[in-house]
Motif scaffolding. Sequence first.
Motif, mmCIF file in Angstrom:
data_model
loop_
_atom_site.group_PDB
_atom_site.id
_atom_site.type_symbol
_atom_site.label_atom_id
_atom_site.label_comp_id
_atom_site.label_asym_id
_atom_site.label_seq_id
_atom_site.Cartn_x
_atom_site.Cartn_y
_atom_site.Cartn_z
ATOM 1 N N ASN A 166 -8.034 2.795 -2.089
ATOM 2 C CA ASN A 166 -8.597 3.798 -2.995
ATOM 3 C C ASN A 166 -9.480 3.113 -4.040
ATOM 4 O O ASN A 166 -9.033 2.745 -5.123
ATOM 5 C CB ASN A 166 -7.464 4.580 -3.674
ATOM 6 N N LEU A 167 -10.758 2.941 -3.708
ATOM 7 C CA LEU A 167 -11.682 2.246 -4.609
ATOM 8 C C LEU A 167 -11.887 2.989 -5.919
ATOM 9 O O LEU A 167 -12.110 2.372 -6.962
ATOM 10 C CB LEU A 167 -13.037 2.062 -3.931
ATOM 11 N N ALA A 193 -3.118 2.641 1.932
ATOM 12 C CA ALA A 193 -4.118 2.447 0.882
ATOM 13 C C ALA A 193 -3.506 1.767 -0.338
ATOM 14 O O ALA A 193 -2.429 2.157 -0.804
ATOM 15 C CB ALA A 193 -4.725 3.795 0.470
ATOM 16 N N LEU A 194 -4.188 0.771 -0.860
ATOM 17 C CA LEU A 194 -3.804 0.180 -2.135
ATOM 18 C C LEU A 194 -4.241 1.122 -3.244
ATOM 19 O O LEU A 194 -5.390 1.559 -3.278
ATOM 20 C CB LEU A 194 -4.454 -1.188 -2.316
ATOM 21 N N ARG A 195 -3.320 1.428 -4.162
ATOM 22 C CA ARG A 195 -3.606 2.379 -5.227
ATOM 23 C C ARG A 195 -3.791 1.673 -6.560
ATOM 24 O O ARG A 195 -3.270 0.571 -6.809
ATOM 25 C CB ARG A 195 -2.465 3.402 -5.345
ATOM 26 N N GLY A 196 -4.540 2.323 -7.450
ATOM 27 C CA GLY A 196 -4.831 1.747 -8.751
ATOM 28 C C GLY A 196 -3.590 1.490 -9.577
ATOM 29 O O GLY A 196 -3.499 0.477 -10.282
ATOM 30 N N PRO A 247 0.836 -1.206 0.000
ATOM 31 C CA PRO A 247 0.000 0.000 0.000
ATOM 32 C C PRO A 247 0.866 1.249 0.000
ATOM 33 O O PRO A 247 2.094 1.176 0.102
ATOM 34 C CB PRO A 247 -0.774 -0.128 1.314
ATOM 35 N N ASP A 248 0.232 2.404 -0.113
ATOM 36 C CA ASP A 248 0.980 3.658 -0.045
ATOM 37 C C ASP A 248 1.275 4.017 1.410
ATOM 38 O O ASP A 248 1.011 3.236 2.335
ATOM 39 C CB ASP A 248 0.242 4.775 -0.778
ATOM 40 N N SER A 251 -9.463 -8.209 -3.670
ATOM 41 C CA SER A 251 -10.103 -7.943 -2.381
ATOM 42 C C SER A 251 -9.564 -6.628 -1.848
ATOM 43 O O SER A 251 -8.393 -6.518 -1.484
ATOM 44 C CB SER A 251 -9.807 -9.066 -1.379
ATOM 45 N N SER A 252 -10.414 -5.629 -1.837
ATOM 46 C CA SER A 252 -10.024 -4.313 -1.313
ATOM 47 C C SER A 252 -10.568 -4.159 0.100
ATOM 48 O O SER A 252 -11.459 -4.901 0.524
ATOM 49 C CB SER A 252 -10.553 -3.201 -2.206
#
Length: 582
Positions: A256-257, A219-222, A214-215, A243-244
């Motif tokens: 970040n959906l 957050a996982l980013r696109g 993640p950042d 899986s977010s």
Amino acid sequence: MDVEEFRTRGKEMVDYVCQYMANIENQRVHPDVETGYLRKLLPTEAPQDPEDWDNIMSDVDNKIMPGITHWQHPRFHAYFPSGNSFPSILGDMLADAIGCIGFSWAASPACTELETIVMDWFGKAIGLPSAFITCSEGSKGGGVIQTSASECVLVSMLAARNQAIKYLKTENPHVDTEDSAYLPKLVGYCSKEAHSCVEKAAKILLVKLRILDPDENGALRGSTLREEMEKDKAKGLFPFFVSSILGSTASCAFDNLEEIGPVCKEQKRCWLHVDAAYAGNAFICPELKYLMAGMDYADSFNTNPNKWLLVNFDCSCLWVRDRIRLTHALVVDPLYLQHANSDEAIDYRHWGIPLSRRFRSLKLWFVLRKYGLNGLRAYIRNHINLAKFFESLVREDIRFEVVNDVKLGLVCFRMLASDNANQKLLAIINASGRLHMTPSVVRNKYIIRFCVNSEHARKEDILIAWDIIKEYAAHSMASPTKERPPLTRQKSKRFSFTRSISKEMYQRSLSRSNLLDGATPILVADSDEEDVVVEDTSILPDEESVIEGTTILPDEEEKVFTKEFVDGFRINEKEIKYNGVS
């Protein structure tokens, strides 16, 4: 037990529960017992003849309760809340009395229909897209109650796997291949912040899983997801599942959906699941719905009322955009389960792993009606306000730092010291039985999680917890030269959320990540023997000593509660100018 005895004992049990809940604050949060304590107290075989109920309840008081961790205690700040309320208890009581197994509409019509209705109520309150609501015009989606978020993730991944294999078969219509032949091509994705249940689901379903960084905010980013997917597609793999998370276990971080969603839609068949086990309940508050941005891209969503909505375990809610894609992976329809109304009604046995299903919607219905959405919003807002108050206390103390963005009821904090110092602070606090917290790793730092959990939590509870934390931190720093008695394996097992290992094992395992995983504080025992009585407590652990036949070896790497603990503070001594006195 006949109905009259049940009537009497039932009333006594309600009184017992009321007394327990009213006096829970007087209990030690975590029990002071050894592993295997109960086996020594109970017979090795079940009784041949009936026993008197009073004797059974006496054993509850004298043998069971001493080994209970009191999750509803106002000083229990570990994990996330374990939902509990009187309306929910009454709902479970009634459901247990009815005793129906609601695997289909025919098995118990009210059981099925109430579940559909309360899932629509709750989904609307959260603000899910209309496609997830059964009663919405033209909707193909709907909701179902599962046992846990782990099951929600597993079922969603199973549906995604089935969808992907079906698609791959259509691309090769002339090849007669078993489904299992496609498994090596499938790859799923999640963040390092994701719950371990995602990895477990991938193991169960025999598919690959990429765990992505993640950042800096967790957050996982696109862009990270897209880059990894492109690498895998170049290898001939097929991205089928993401899986977010909205509200991670470690730090309540949010993926970040709005970036992840479009990346999933670029793929041919990639299922986007949103795990909001804790945080999703808070979305009933209008001011928090912004945290759901990007939900329009999701194929499934789960949250746990048995965490943060005052509903007793088990009650985990899963919604899907297209129920046919879910049930297609799970339908097994023997004649003895079929019924005349199957084309008109929902049969929830097709929505999950087990056939048998309890009447769980009853307790959710009771809670929603008794508290009302406004009452539940007030409960959630109180937790958030108290978490913010705790955050302010931590930030005011120069010995500590806050390491997460406090949006909801979780505060991640640590001393401005080494990871080892923080590990040992948590261990001695938990071992005291006065307060209970859990660890995690955030931004590669060992941190302590403080979650507001109690239904009736007050500002006074937060102040008491903070005083306990400060007390142990101050004592540890104010007495840097004071040595402790030798720590045996038996003694060290009492320390909550710790692994107890021998000194020899510790020395051999210093380079092994599976020991120093950052998730569990480690206490290194001076002895593998049973507890010994030590009269002289001034013996230094860096001198080889023998006490009643127990050898304490010198250890420059680790002096529990002494050298490393003090050194941890010296790292920041100049910066914080702290003199060791609170």
